[in-house]
Design a protein around this motif. Structure first.
Motif, PDB file in Angstrom:
ATOM      1  N   CYS A   1       9.415  15.532  22.733  1.00 42.90           N
ATOM      2  CA  CYS A   1       8.683  14.317  22.905  1.00 42.90           C
ATOM      3  C   CYS A   1       7.636  14.371  23.799  1.00 42.90           C
ATOM      4  CB  CYS A   1       9.464  13.230  23.002  1.00 42.90           C
ATOM      5  SG  CYS A   1      10.544  12.674  21.463  1.00 42.90           S
ATOM      6  N   LYS A   2       8.156  14.862  25.129  1.00 43.57           N
ATOM      7  CA  LYS A   2       6.922  15.061  26.322  1.00 43.57           C
ATOM      8  C   LYS A   2       5.899  16.081  25.738  1.00 43.57           C
ATOM      9  CE  LYS A   2       9.206  14.379  30.702  1.00 43.57           C
ATOM     10  NZ  LYS A   2      10.030  14.789  31.942  1.00 43.57           N
ATOM     11  N   GLU A   3       6.300  17.218  25.188  1.00 44.09           N
ATOM     12  CA  GLU A   3       5.245  18.076  24.828  1.00 44.09           C
ATOM     13  C   GLU A   3       4.398  17.663  23.791  1.00 44.09           C
ATOM     14  OE1 GLU A   3       5.717  22.474  22.618  1.00 44.09           O
ATOM     15  OE2 GLU A   3       6.830  22.127  24.676  1.00 44.09           O
ATOM     16  N   ASN A   4       4.641  16.547  22.992  1.00 40.09           N
ATOM     17  CA  ASN A   4       4.104  16.471  21.610  1.00 40.09           C
ATOM     18  C   ASN A   4       4.450  14.943  21.347  1.00 40.09           C
ATOM     19  OD1 ASN A   4       3.003  16.152  18.913  1.00 40.09           O
ATOM     20  ND2 ASN A   4       4.411  17.615  18.109  1.00 40.09           N
ATOM     21  N   PRO A   5       3.145  13.990  21.501  1.00 40.71           N
ATOM     22  CA  PRO A   5       3.201  12.843  21.146  1.00 40.71           C
ATOM     23  C   PRO A   5       3.907  12.598  19.853  1.00 40.71           C
ATOM     24  CG  PRO A   5       1.500  13.207  22.385  1.00 40.71           C
ATOM     25  CD  PRO A   5       2.059  14.490  21.996  1.00 40.71           C
ATOM     26  N   ALA A   6       3.275  13.518  18.889  1.00 42.75           N
ATOM     27  CA  ALA A   6       3.814  13.282  17.491  1.00 42.75           C
ATOM     28  C   ALA A   6       5.276  13.197  17.271  1.00 42.75           C
ATOM     29  CB  ALA A   6       3.131  14.302  16.512  1.00 42.75           C
ATOM     30  N   ALA A   7       5.992  13.886  18.095  1.00 44.24           N
ATOM     31  CA  ALA A   7       7.329  13.814  18.104  1.00 44.24           C
ATOM     32  C   ALA A   7       8.301  12.781  18.550  1.00 44.24           C
ATOM     33  CB  ALA A   7       8.019  15.033  18.882  1.00 44.24           C
ATOM     34  N   TYR A   8       7.594  11.944  19.322  1.00 43.41           N
ATOM     35  CA  TYR A   8       7.845  10.639  19.820  1.00 43.41           C
ATOM     36  C   TYR A   8       7.786   9.848  18.445  1.00 43.41           C
ATOM     37  CZ  TYR A   8       8.247   6.220  22.099  1.00 43.41           C
ATOM     38  OH  TYR A   8       8.581   4.743  22.537  1.00 43.41           O
ATOM     39  N   LYS A   9       6.767   9.640  18.020  1.00 40.61           N
ATOM     40  CA  LYS A   9       6.298   8.959  17.001  1.00 40.61           C
ATOM     41  C   LYS A   9       7.347   9.167  15.870  1.00 40.61           C
ATOM     42  CE  LYS A   9       2.247   7.255  14.251  1.00 40.61           C
ATOM     43  NZ  LYS A   9       0.919   7.378  14.126  1.00 40.61           N
ATOM     44  N   PHE A  10       7.585  10.395  15.633  1.00 36.67           N
ATOM     45  CA  PHE A  10       8.599  10.843  14.656  1.00 36.67           C
ATOM     46  C   PHE A  10       9.908  10.152  14.704  1.00 36.67           C
ATOM     47  CE2 PHE A  10      12.105  13.552  13.372  1.00 36.67           C
ATOM     48  CZ  PHE A  10      12.160  13.500  11.933  1.00 36.67           C
ATOM     49  N   ASN A  11      10.416  10.312  16.153  1.00 36.00           N
ATOM     50  CA  ASN A  11      11.680   9.669  16.282  1.00 36.00           C
ATOM     51  C   ASN A  11      11.747   8.226  16.306  1.00 36.00           C
ATOM     52  OD1 ASN A  11      12.843  12.145  17.336  1.00 36.00           O
ATOM     53  ND2 ASN A  11      13.039  11.652  19.430  1.00 36.00           N
ATOM     54  N   CYS A  12      10.608   7.489  16.547  1.00 35.15           N
ATOM     55  CA  CYS A  12      10.321   5.962  16.409  1.00 35.15           C
ATOM     56  C   CYS A  12      10.585   5.722  14.747  1.00 35.15           C
ATOM     57  CB  CYS A  12       9.298   5.399  16.827  1.00 35.15           C
ATOM     58  SG  CYS A  12       9.163   5.452  18.653  1.00 35.15           S
ATOM     59  N   ALA A  13       9.969   6.407  13.769  1.00 36.12           N
ATOM     60  CA  ALA A  13      10.076   6.277  12.645  1.00 36.12           C
ATOM     61  C   ALA A  13      11.460   6.342  12.155  1.00 36.12           C
ATOM     62  CB  ALA A  13       9.023   7.158  12.079  1.00 36.12           C
ATOM     63  N   GLN A  14      12.010   7.885  12.552  1.00 39.84           N
ATOM     64  CA  GLN A  14      13.398   7.851  12.105  1.00 39.84           C
ATOM     65  C   GLN A  14      14.418   7.002  12.534  1.00 39.84           C
ATOM     66  OE1 GLN A  14      14.760   9.759  10.185  1.00 39.84           O
ATOM     67  NE2 GLN A  14      15.337  11.554  10.823  1.00 39.84           N
ATOM     68  N   ARG A  15      14.253   6.508  13.577  1.00 42.35           N
ATOM     69  CA  ARG A  15      15.185   5.365  14.183  1.00 42.35           C
ATOM     70  C   ARG A  15      14.931   4.147  13.437  1.00 42.35           C
ATOM     71  NH1 ARG A  15      19.443   4.348  14.144  1.00 42.35           N
ATOM     72  NH2 ARG A  15      20.093   2.382  14.998  1.00 42.35           N
ATOM     73  N   ALA A  16      13.726   3.585  12.928  1.00 39.51           N
ATOM     74  CA  ALA A  16      13.559   2.462  12.413  1.00 39.51           C
ATOM     75  C   ALA A  16      14.007   2.705  10.887  1.00 39.51           C
ATOM     76  CB  ALA A  16      12.017   2.295  12.209  1.00 39.51           C
ATOM     77  N   HIS A  17      14.002   3.687  10.423  1.00 40.56           N
ATOM     78  CA  HIS A  17      14.529   3.896   9.113  1.00 40.56           C
ATOM     79  C   HIS A  17      16.340   4.105   9.224  1.00 40.56           C
ATOM     80  CE1 HIS A  17      15.485   6.400   5.322  1.00 40.56           C
ATOM     81  NE2 HIS A  17      14.949   5.376   4.925  1.00 40.56           N
ATOM     82  N   GLY A  18      16.609   4.649  10.078  1.00 38.57           N
ATOM     83  CA  GLY A  18      18.014   4.610  10.255  1.00 38.57           C
ATOM     84  C   GLY A  18      18.651   3.244  10.537  1.00 38.57           C
ATOM     85  N   ASN A  19      18.022   2.441  11.574  1.00 37.14           N
ATOM     86  CA  ASN A  19      18.260   0.953  11.411  1.00 37.14           C
ATOM     87  C   ASN A  19      18.310   0.276  10.145  1.00 37.14           C
ATOM     88  OD1 ASN A  19      17.723  -2.038  12.216  1.00 37.14           O
ATOM     89  ND2 ASN A  19      18.964  -1.155  13.753  1.00 37.14           N
ATOM     90  N   LEU A  20      17.133   0.681   9.419  1.00 32.90           N
ATOM     91  CA  LEU A  20      17.169  -0.252   7.883  1.00 32.90           C
ATOM     92  C   LEU A  20      18.451   0.441   7.207  1.00 32.90           C
ATOM     93  CD1 LEU A  20      15.691  -1.798   5.860  1.00 32.90           C
ATOM     94  CD2 LEU A  20      14.668   0.729   5.095  1.00 32.90           C
TER      95      LEU A  20
END
Length: 151
Positions: A53-72
Motif C-alpha cells: 500500500c505504501k509503494e502503490n496507492p492502487a493497492a490501498y484503494k484495492f484494500n478499501c474496495a475489498q473491505r467494503a465488499h467484505g463488510n457487505l
C-alpha cells in the motif's frame, strides 16, 4: 402445523432482498476485481500488505474496495432474512427500508473506495445502513417473530 400467509405486495420484498441486494454484491465484487490488476495483487492474496500500500496507492484503494465488499458480505445474510420475515407483515415498509439499505450500502462502499480520507473514513457517508438494518431486525423479531411463537 404453521401456516404463513404471504401478503399481496410481497413480490417487492423478494425483488429487493433476493434481487437488489445480490446485485449490489455482484457490482462491488466486480469493482474489487477491476482494482486488483492495477494494485498488482495476485490471487489468492486477499489484501495488499501495508508495504504494498505504501509503494502503490492502487493497492490501498484495492484494500478499501475489498473491505467494503467484505463488510457487505458480512451483513447480507441476516439483512435478507430480516426482510423476508418482516415483509410478511409490512411488505411496503420492508421493501422501502431494504431499498434504503442498498442505497446506504452503495454510499458506504463509494465513500470507502473513493474518499481521500485516511483509514477509510469516507465509508461513514453510508453509515445509516446500520439504523436501517436495526429497524429491519426489530420488525422481523418483534413484529413477526413473536407472532410465530405460541406458548
Amino acid at each position: 402445523m404453521v401456516s404463513i400467509t404471504v401478503p399481496e405486495n410481497y413480490g417487492a420484498v423478494i425483488a429487493v432482498a433476493l434481487g437488489g441486494i445480490p446485485l449490489l454484491s455482484w457490482v462491488q465484487g466486480n469493482i474489487v476485481t477491476s482494482l486488483r490488476k492495477p494494485a498488482k495483487i495476485r490471487y489468492p492474496q486477499y489484501y495488499a500488505t501495508p508495504a504494498e500500500c505504501k509503494e502503490n496507492p492502487a493497492a490501498y484503494k484495492f484494500n478499501c474496495a475489498q473491505r467494503a465488499h467484505g463488510n457487505l458480505l458480512e451483513n447480507m445474510p441476516q439483512t435478507i432474512l430480516y426482510m423476508l420475515i418482516a415483509g410478511l407483515k409490512w411488505p411496503n415498509a420492508t421493501a422501502a427500508l431494504g431499498t434504503a439499505w442498498i442505497v446506504f450500502r452503495a454510499l458506504y462502499a463509494h465513500g470507502y473506495v473513493t474518499a481521500a480520507k485516511p483509514n477509510g473514513v469516507g465509508r461513514f457517508h453510508g453509515a445509516p445502513f446500520w439504523l436501517v438494518q436495526g429497524a429491519l431486525w426489530g420488525m422481523a423479531v418483534f413484529g413477526v417473530g413473536w407472532e410465530l411463537i405460541k406458548f
